[in-house]
Design a protein around this motif. Structure first.
Motif, short mmCIF file in Angstrom:
data_model
loop_
_atom_site.label_atom_id
_atom_site.label_comp_id
_atom_site.label_asym_id
_atom_site.label_seq_id
_atom_site.Cartn_x
_atom_site.Cartn_y
_atom_site.Cartn_z
N MET A 298 0.82 -1.20 0.00
CA MET A 298 0.00 0.00 0.00
C MET A 298 0.86 1.26 0.00
N TYR A 299 2.06 1.16 0.55
CA TYR A 299 2.94 2.34 0.58
C TYR A 299 3.21 2.84 -0.83
N ASP A 300 3.55 1.94 -1.75
CA ASP A 300 3.85 2.36 -3.13
C ASP A 300 2.62 2.98 -3.79
N ARG A 301 1.45 2.44 -3.51
CA ARG A 301 0.22 3.00 -4.07
C ARG A 301 -0.03 4.39 -3.51
N LEU A 302 0.26 4.58 -2.24
CA LEU A 302 0.09 5.88 -1.60
C LEU A 302 1.02 6.91 -2.23
N VAL A 303 2.26 6.54 -2.48
CA VAL A 303 3.21 7.44 -3.12
C VAL A 303 2.73 7.80 -4.53
N ALA A 304 2.19 6.82 -5.25
CA ALA A 304 1.66 7.08 -6.58
C ALA A 304 0.48 8.06 -6.51
N LEU A 305 -0.38 7.88 -5.51
CA LEU A 305 -1.51 8.79 -5.35
C LEU A 305 -1.04 10.21 -5.04
N LEU A 306 0.02 10.33 -4.27
CA LEU A 306 0.58 11.67 -3.99
C LEU A 306 1.02 12.34 -5.28
N SER A 307 1.68 11.60 -6.14
CA SER A 307 2.12 12.14 -7.43
C SER A 307 0.94 12.58 -8.27
N GLU A 308 -0.13 11.79 -8.22
CA GLU A 308 -1.33 12.09 -9.01
C GLU A 308 -1.98 13.41 -8.60
N ILE B 126 1.85 16.25 -5.69
CA ILE B 126 2.83 16.33 -4.61
C ILE B 126 4.13 15.71 -5.12
N ASP B 127 5.23 16.44 -4.97
CA ASP B 127 6.53 15.93 -5.39
C ASP B 127 6.93 14.79 -4.47
N SER B 128 6.98 13.59 -5.03
CA SER B 128 7.29 12.42 -4.21
C SER B 128 8.70 11.89 -4.46
N SER B 129 9.54 12.70 -5.10
CA SER B 129 10.89 12.24 -5.44
C SER B 129 11.75 11.97 -4.21
N GLY B 130 11.59 12.72 -3.14
CA GLY B 130 12.41 12.52 -1.95
C GLY B 130 11.64 11.90 -0.80
N VAL B 131 10.53 11.29 -1.10
CA VAL B 131 9.66 10.72 -0.07
C VAL B 131 10.27 9.46 0.52
N THR B 132 10.12 9.31 1.82
CA THR B 132 10.51 8.08 2.51
C THR B 132 9.32 7.62 3.35
N PRO B 133 9.34 6.40 3.84
CA PRO B 133 8.25 5.96 4.71
C PRO B 133 8.12 6.82 5.97
N GLN B 134 9.19 7.46 6.40
CA GLN B 134 9.16 8.30 7.60
C GLN B 134 8.71 9.72 7.32
N SER B 135 8.50 10.09 6.06
CA SER B 135 8.02 11.43 5.73
C SER B 135 6.60 11.60 6.25
N THR B 136 6.33 12.76 6.83
CA THR B 136 4.96 13.06 7.25
C THR B 136 4.29 13.86 6.14
N PHE B 137 2.99 13.95 6.22
CA PHE B 137 2.28 14.77 5.24
C PHE B 137 2.68 16.24 5.39
N ARG B 138 3.00 16.65 6.59
CA ARG B 138 3.49 18.02 6.79
C ARG B 138 4.84 18.22 6.09
N ASP B 139 5.72 17.20 6.16
CA ASP B 139 7.01 17.28 5.46
C ASP B 139 6.81 17.51 3.97
N LEU B 140 5.70 16.97 3.45
CA LEU B 140 5.40 17.11 2.02
C LEU B 140 4.67 18.41 1.71
N GLU B 141 4.52 19.24 2.74
CA GLU B 141 3.88 20.55 2.62
C GLU B 141 2.43 20.45 2.16
#
Length: 75
Positions: A1-11, A14-29
């Motif tokens: 589900m993590y990979d699907r979530l990252v794909a949804l962020l891109s959709e 949201i820039d998901s190029s530097g995303v890690t599992p420890q990134s918070t939604f706040r980190d992603l602005e």
């Protein structure tokens, strides 16, 4: 589900190029509008509605919440 979530962020733009599992939604602005958009897109993609996501939740925690909500409930 993590990979699907990252794909949804891109959709949702949201820039998901530097995303890690420890990134918070706040980190992603993200803000409340982008969180709502993510929740709607995730529901449309998975049929799972998770309403307990906050800006402080990590992507790993969010993926766990989605996976847990998708599991059939035992009687």
């Amino acid at each position: 589900m993590y990979d699907r979530l990252v794909a949804l962020l891109s959709e949702i733009g949201i820039d998901s190029s530097g995303v890690t599992p420890q990134s918070t939604f706040r980190d992603l602005e993200m803000d409340s509008l982008s969180m709502t958009e993510l929740a709607v897109n995730a529901f449309e993609a998975t049929g799972v509605l998770v309403d307990s996501l906050t800006l402080e939740v990590t992507l790993a925690e969010a993926a766990e919440k989605f996976a847990g909500a998708a599991e059939p409930q035992k009687a």
